[in-house]
Design a protein around this motif. Sequence first.
Motif, PDB file in Angstrom:
ATOM      1  N   GLY A   1      99.726  29.136  34.685  1.00 57.42           N
ATOM      2  CA  GLY A   1      99.643  30.365  33.913  1.00 57.42           C
ATOM      3  C   GLY A   1      98.373  31.153  34.202  1.00 57.42           C
ATOM      4  O   GLY A   1      97.546  30.752  35.034  1.00 57.42           O
ATOM      5  N   SER A   2      98.238  32.272  33.493  1.00 54.54           N
ATOM      6  CA  SER A   2      97.112  33.178  33.693  1.00 54.54           C
ATOM      7  C   SER A   2      96.469  33.539  32.361  1.00 54.54           C
ATOM      8  O   SER A   2      97.145  33.586  31.330  1.00 54.54           O
ATOM      9  CB  SER A   2      97.567  34.469  34.383  1.00 54.54           C
ATOM     10  N   LEU A   3      95.187  33.813  32.429  1.00 54.61           N
ATOM     11  CA  LEU A   3      94.441  34.305  31.282  1.00 54.61           C
ATOM     12  C   LEU A   3      93.409  35.295  31.777  1.00 54.61           C
ATOM     13  O   LEU A   3      92.943  35.187  32.914  1.00 54.61           O
ATOM     14  CB  LEU A   3      93.688  33.171  30.560  1.00 54.61           C
ATOM     15  N   ARG A   4      93.045  36.223  30.919  1.00 58.12           N
ATOM     16  CA  ARG A   4      91.934  37.110  31.228  1.00 58.12           C
ATOM     17  C   ARG A   4      90.877  36.965  30.144  1.00 58.12           C
ATOM     18  O   ARG A   4      91.146  37.244  28.971  1.00 58.12           O
ATOM     19  CB  ARG A   4      92.360  38.568  31.339  1.00 58.12           C
ATOM     20  N   LEU A   5      89.719  36.538  30.534  1.00 55.51           N
ATOM     21  CA  LEU A   5      88.593  36.438  29.614  1.00 55.51           C
ATOM     22  C   LEU A   5      87.805  37.740  29.645  1.00 55.51           C
ATOM     23  O   LEU A   5      87.706  38.393  30.687  1.00 55.51           O
ATOM     24  CB  LEU A   5      87.674  35.287  29.994  1.00 55.51           C
ATOM     25  N   SER A   6      87.257  38.079  28.494  1.00 55.55           N
ATOM     26  CA  SER A   6      86.401  39.257  28.393  1.00 55.55           C
ATOM     27  C   SER A   6      85.049  38.844  27.843  1.00 55.55           C
ATOM     28  O   SER A   6      84.949  37.911  27.048  1.00 55.55           O
ATOM     29  CB  SER A   6      87.023  40.291  27.446  1.00 55.55           C
ATOM     30  N   CYS A   7      84.040  39.565  28.269  1.00 61.56           N
ATOM     31  CA  CYS A   7      82.679  39.336  27.777  1.00 61.56           C
ATOM     32  C   CYS A   7      82.109  40.702  27.427  1.00 61.56           C
ATOM     33  O   CYS A   7      81.813  41.491  28.319  1.00 61.56           O
ATOM     34  CB  CYS A   7      81.838  38.647  28.836  1.00 61.56           C
ATOM     35  N   ALA A   8      81.984  40.958  26.149  1.00 59.19           N
ATOM     36  CA  ALA A   8      81.483  42.247  25.681  1.00 59.19           C
ATOM     37  C   ALA A   8      80.062  42.095  25.171  1.00 59.19           C
ATOM     38  O   ALA A   8      79.758  41.160  24.431  1.00 59.19           O
ATOM     39  CB  ALA A   8      82.379  42.781  24.572  1.00 59.19           C
ATOM     40  N   ALA A   9      79.226  43.017  25.565  1.00 58.96           N
ATOM     41  CA  ALA A   9      77.822  42.966  25.163  1.00 58.96           C
ATOM     42  C   ALA A   9      77.516  44.049  24.146  1.00 58.96           C
ATOM     43  O   ALA A   9      78.075  45.146  24.205  1.00 58.96           O
ATOM     44  CB  ALA A   9      76.914  43.140  26.366  1.00 58.96           C
ATOM     45  N   SER A  10      76.667  43.709  23.228  1.00 60.61           N
ATOM     46  CA  SER A  10      76.188  44.688  22.258  1.00 60.61           C
ATOM     47  C   SER A  10      74.683  44.542  22.143  1.00 60.61           C
ATOM     48  O   SER A  10      74.122  43.509  22.466  1.00 60.61           O
ATOM     49  CB  SER A  10      76.853  44.479  20.903  1.00 60.61           C
ATOM     50  N   GLY A  11      74.048  45.574  21.704  1.00 56.70           N
ATOM     51  CA  GLY A  11      72.609  45.533  21.528  1.00 56.70           C
ATOM     52  C   GLY A  11      71.855  46.255  22.624  1.00 56.70           C
ATOM     53  O   GLY A  11      70.793  46.807  22.389  1.00 56.70           O
ATOM     54  N   ARG A  12      72.384  46.194  23.815  1.00 56.17           N
ATOM     55  CA  ARG A  12      71.813  46.953  24.927  1.00 56.17           C
ATOM     56  C   ARG A  12      72.802  46.926  26.069  1.00 56.17           C
ATOM     57  O   ARG A  12      73.670  46.053  26.124  1.00 56.17           O
ATOM     58  CB  ARG A  12      70.469  46.382  25.400  1.00 56.17           C
ATOM     59  N   THR A  13      72.663  47.858  26.958  1.00 60.67           N
ATOM     60  CA  THR A  13      73.529  47.882  28.118  1.00 60.67           C
ATOM     61  C   THR A  13      73.037  46.856  29.135  1.00 60.67           C
ATOM     62  O   THR A  13      71.836  46.590  29.232  1.00 60.67           O
ATOM     63  CB  THR A  13      73.544  49.269  28.758  1.00 60.67           C
ATOM     64  N   PHE A  14      73.953  46.275  29.859  1.00 64.02           N
ATOM     65  CA  PHE A  14      73.550  45.396  30.959  1.00 64.02           C
ATOM     66  C   PHE A  14      74.079  45.902  32.288  1.00 64.02           C
ATOM     67  O   PHE A  14      74.348  45.149  33.207  1.00 64.02           O
ATOM     68  CB  PHE A  14      73.959  43.934  30.709  1.00 64.02           C
ATOM     69  N   SER A  15      74.219  47.228  32.384  1.00 58.95           N
ATOM     70  CA  SER A  15      74.760  47.827  33.607  1.00 58.95           C
ATOM     71  C   SER A  15      73.836  47.638  34.808  1.00 58.95           C
ATOM     72  O   SER A  15      74.261  47.850  35.936  1.00 58.95           O
ATOM     73  CB  SER A  15      75.037  49.309  33.384  1.00 58.95           C
ATOM     74  N   ASN A  16      72.593  47.265  34.575  1.00 52.99           N
ATOM     75  CA  ASN A  16      71.663  47.014  35.676  1.00 52.99           C
ATOM     76  C   ASN A  16      71.524  45.532  36.004  1.00 52.99           C
ATOM     77  O   ASN A  16      70.694  45.168  36.848  1.00 52.99           O
ATOM     78  CB  ASN A  16      70.279  47.579  35.333  1.00 52.99           C
ATOM     79  N   ASN A  17      72.310  44.698  35.352  1.00 57.19           N
ATOM     80  CA  ASN A  17      72.177  43.253  35.516  1.00 57.19           C
ATOM     81  C   ASN A  17      73.439  42.634  36.106  1.00 57.19           C
ATOM     82  O   ASN A  17      74.550  43.078  35.811  1.00 57.19           O
ATOM     83  CB  ASN A  17      71.912  42.583  34.171  1.00 57.19           C
ATOM     84  N   GLY A  18      73.215  41.595  36.899  1.00 55.50           N
ATOM     85  CA  GLY A  18      74.348  40.780  37.289  1.00 55.50           C
ATOM     86  C   GLY A  18      74.853  39.993  36.094  1.00 55.50           C
ATOM     87  O   GLY A  18      74.116  39.754  35.136  1.00 55.50           O
TER      88      GLY A  18
END
Length: 123
Positions: free
Chosen positions: A15-32
């Motif tokens: 089977g398949s699954l999609r995990l999500s990881c949502a961040a709050s508090g600050r953006t992490f667009s500059n981070n791996g």
Amino acid sequence: VQLQASGGGLLQAGGSLRLSCAASGRTFSNNGVDWFRQAPGKEREFVAAISWSGGNTFYANSVKGRFTISRDNAKNTVYLQMNSLKPEDTAVYYCAVSRYSMISTTATAMEYWGKGTQVTVSS
């Protein structure tokens, strides 16, 4: 920063699954961002990593070709699409934000960790 991993569950092999990881508090667009997992009685292990832009990805050999990591910086969210799941994929999956913008695969390079989401694959 708070990281919330979601999308885990119980399913049969193949089977398949999609995990999500949502961040709050600050953006992490500059981070791996990485995904790690920890199975019962085993050490936490690296699964997948994505660079800040999403242009570079890297996978553990055990998941290469089956898992895909991606990110949507506008939503401050990273995803892990898991296909062809196997019983040995059973683990708690953690997302983590790296201190660095490019690919990092070690736990010591991670600055923030989410609480994890359980994935259980039955045979």
